[in-house]
Design a protein around this motif. Structure first.
Motif, PDB file in Angstrom:
ATOM      1  N   TYR A   1       0.899  -1.312   0.064  1.00 28.42           N
ATOM      2  CA  TYR A   1       0.245  -0.332   0.150  1.00 28.42           C
ATOM      3  C   TYR A   1       1.113   1.057   0.237  1.00 28.42           C
ATOM      4  O   TYR A   1       2.081   1.680   0.459  1.00 28.42           O
ATOM      5  CB  TYR A   1      -1.122  -0.021   1.345  1.00 28.42           C
ATOM      6  N   SER A   2       0.280   2.047  -0.559  1.00 24.62           N
ATOM      7  CA  SER A   2       1.165   3.460  -0.934  1.00 24.62           C
ATOM      8  C   SER A   2       1.430   4.252   0.408  1.00 24.62           C
ATOM      9  O   SER A   2       0.186   4.178   0.930  1.00 24.62           O
ATOM     10  CB  SER A   2       0.646   3.801  -2.019  1.00 24.62           C
ATOM     11  N   ASP A   3       1.994   5.877  -0.022  1.00 23.20           N
ATOM     12  CA  ASP A   3       2.060   6.710   0.883  1.00 23.20           C
ATOM     13  C   ASP A   3       0.440   6.638   1.024  1.00 23.20           C
ATOM     14  O   ASP A   3      -0.703   7.121  -0.023  1.00 23.20           O
ATOM     15  CB  ASP A   3       2.690   7.840   0.776  1.00 23.20           C
ATOM     16  N   PRO A   4      -0.224   6.945   2.224  1.00 27.05           N
ATOM     17  CA  PRO A   4      -1.865   7.463   2.328  1.00 27.05           C
ATOM     18  C   PRO A   4      -2.080   8.333   1.419  1.00 27.05           C
ATOM     19  O   PRO A   4      -3.742   8.661   1.864  1.00 27.05           O
ATOM     20  CB  PRO A   4      -1.478   7.572   3.977  1.00 27.05           C
ATOM     21  N   SER A   5      -1.240   9.988   1.836  1.00 23.17           N
ATOM     22  CA  SER A   5      -1.651  10.171   0.920  1.00 23.17           C
ATOM     23  C   SER A   5      -1.789  10.470  -0.984  1.00 23.17           C
ATOM     24  O   SER A   5      -2.925  11.037  -1.204  1.00 23.17           O
ATOM     25  CB  SER A   5      -0.701  12.159   0.937  1.00 23.17           C
ATOM     26  N   SER A   6      -1.753   9.355  -1.441  1.00 22.35           N
ATOM     27  CA  SER A   6      -1.824   9.076  -2.378  1.00 22.35           C
ATOM     28  C   SER A   6      -2.756   7.843  -2.843  1.00 22.35           C
ATOM     29  O   SER A   6      -3.029   7.184  -3.716  1.00 22.35           O
ATOM     30  CB  SER A   6      -0.630   8.701  -3.466  1.00 22.35           C
ATOM     31  N   GLY A   7      -3.377   7.249  -1.962  1.00 23.92           N
ATOM     32  CA  GLY A   7      -4.478   6.227  -1.510  1.00 23.92           C
ATOM     33  C   GLY A   7      -4.093   5.778  -0.427  1.00 23.92           C
ATOM     34  O   GLY A   7      -5.238   5.676   0.768  1.00 23.92           O
ATOM     35  N   GLY A   8      -3.229   3.996  -0.167  1.00 21.25           N
ATOM     36  CA  GLY A   8      -2.735   3.897   1.599  1.00 21.25           C
ATOM     37  C   GLY A   8      -4.013   2.616   1.358  1.00 21.25           C
ATOM     38  O   GLY A   8      -5.389   2.234   0.005  1.00 21.25           O
TER      39      GLY A   8
END
Length: 492
Positions: A270-277
């Motif tokens: 999972y990516s950084d929460p600012s771009s998905g998460g």
């Protein structure tokens, strides 16, 4: 050997904006004749499958394999989640439908990818292998959850192909899984060229999945006990790679900063929460009127399961969240689990601590409470448990089996097991599966292959009233049955 390729919208968007793509004289043009033509193209296609898997694990799969078992509970008095927990689910359950649809979506993408690339191109072989790994992985889920399922290994290009109502036997599905994984372990790299774990399957992941497949084939429904030795052999291969180790502290395994450590053989990224998460953290985090760092509390664990852990077992504190400690306006506020959910008796239960890390230096309320926490599909400790179980079943209570299970127990701060007979060691190993891999999507599958699911669910506080033996398999989603004419599973 390239066939016509259907490029989906997400793939086109990945190439850039419309303004850039629709130039007067494009530098390149996506067409069946020139795509895919390189490792870069392979990565692009592989990224599409990985993206689909992200959403699959974020909710539907976890709910489908964790909630209809005995160690996780849904905090609801009605609805699909309640139905899954109490075995009152129907053929229209949205989460079962989502798992089915997403699994076949990934299989379709894998079929497209394998047909679009030539095995004669050396650059393509790892990507074909990755696609076949994903296909095997999804069929492994499908056949364990639904039994006989449609087996599709070629791209679907007509409606008639899509509505094929034939089902393959479990044996046929497993034969395809083994064929795909055999290719995958031969052609996947030990590590991709980036040198870092970015979620793409590796040779170690293929061997780990093969070991688990063999172990499963030895149990219900196939009961091919000769597969125990094959599981031993494949688990030994993973260990002999020298690529994986156990972290010293169990409580450190599920922190974001360690999630691609040497213990993690393969994880859904999972990516950084600012771009998905991911929403895994917020969905299993406690709720309540005064809980600042609270979540939605879709599911939780049980106090009864928590109490089965030995007090000396260091995994207990790393598995269960029994209190939330917060700093609010300079004051330390401690909320015990009996107050999770604001006093709602359906919620006054401990939470799953493995899904509680929201990262360092970032408040949980940022980014809509999403986090960058990965979902570990295979950890190295599971390989030791596969080895221990399969060795004990194939060859009796050997020192090799004891050494493997004791590797896991030692990290947990427990004494080594010694002098056990085969039956005693079997029970001890099964206990270790529960303590080590709690809330990681393993329990239901284990109970079914051990032929214990009926017994356990008959004594489950939530499921015992409505559970019937045919519920070892899930209902075929009604919309799928209506569209394709697939025969419904027994009992539904």
């Amino acid at each position: 050997m390239k066939k016509n390729i259907i490029i989906n919208i997400s793939l086109l968007l990945a190439l850039g904006s419309c303004e850039t793509f629709l130039t007067e004289e494009p530098k390149s043009l996506l067409a069946p004749e020139n795509f895919p033509a390189s490792a870069e193209d392979g990565n692009l296609m592989l990224g599409g499958m990985m993206s689909t898997l992200d959403g699959y694990y974020d909710r539907a799969f976890f709910l489908s394999v964790e909630i209809p078992s005995d160690q996780s509970e849904a905090k609801y008095a009605s609805g699909d989640r309640y139905d899954m927990d109490h075995f009152t689910y129907t053929t229209g359950n949205q989460y079962f439908r989502s798992v089915w649809e997403e699994a076949y979506k990934i299989i379709g993408e894998a079929n497209l990818m394998t047909s679009a690339m030539s095995d004669d191109d050396s650059w393509a072989q790892p990507y074909i292998a990755a696609a076949r790994f994903y296909r095997a992985f999804q069929y492994f889920h499908l056949t364990r959850l639904w039994g006989q399922v449609p087996l599709r290994i070629d791209p679907v290009s007509t409606f008639d192909q899509a509505k094929d109502a034939s089902k393959a036997s479990e044996q046929e599905v497993y034969e395809q899984i083994l064929a795909d994984l055999s290719y995958a372990e031969e052609h996947l790299p030990v590590a991709w060229e980036s040198g870092s774990d970015d979620g793409r399957p590796t040779q170690g992941a293929a061997k780990a999945l093969l070991a688990k497949v063999y172990l499963t084939m030895a149990g219900w429904p196939l009961k091919q006990t000769d597969k125990f030795q094959l599981a031993v052999n494949k688990a030994n291969e993973v260990i002999s790679m020298g690529h994986y180790t156990l972290l010293e502290d169990f409580s450190e395994v599920f922190l974001i900063r360690n999630q691609n450590s040497s213990e993690h053989i393969w994880s859904v990224q999972y990516s950084d929460p600012s771009s998905g998460g991911t929403m895994m953290t917020v969905q299993s985090r406690p709720s309540g009127g005064g809980i600042k760092e609270g979540g939605w509390y879709f599911w939780n664990t049980s106090e009864a399961f928590m109490n089965t852990f030995n007090e000396q077992d260091e995994r207990k504190s790393g598995t269960f969240l029994t209190e939330l400690v917060e700093e609010i306006n300079g004051e330390t506020i401690i909320t015990p689990f009996v107050d999770f959910g604001g006093g709602n008796e359906l919620s006054a239960r401990p939470c799953m601590k493995k899904w509680q890390d929201y990262g360092e230096g970032r408040g949980f309320t940022d980014n809509s409470r999403r986090t960058g926490l990965n979902f570990p599909v295979f950890r190295f400790s599971e390989i030791y448990l596969i080895l221990a179980e399969a060795e004990n079943e194939a060859n009796g209570p050997t020192q090799k089996a004891l050494d493997a299970v004791n590797k896991v127990r030692s990290r947990a701060g427990l004494e080594d097991l010694t002098g056990l007979g085969q039956t005693e060691l079997r029970e001890a190993i099964r206990d270790e599966w529960s303590f080590e891999l709690a809330h990681e999507g393993k329990r239901r599958f284990n109970l079914v292959r051990w032929e214990l699911f009926d017994q356990v669910m008959a004594n489950d506080p939530n499921g015992s009233t409505n559970y019937k033996p045919y519920m070892k398999l899930l209902p075929i989603p009604q919309n799928e049955a209506d569209l394709s004419g697939l025969a419904q599973n027994e009992g539904y």
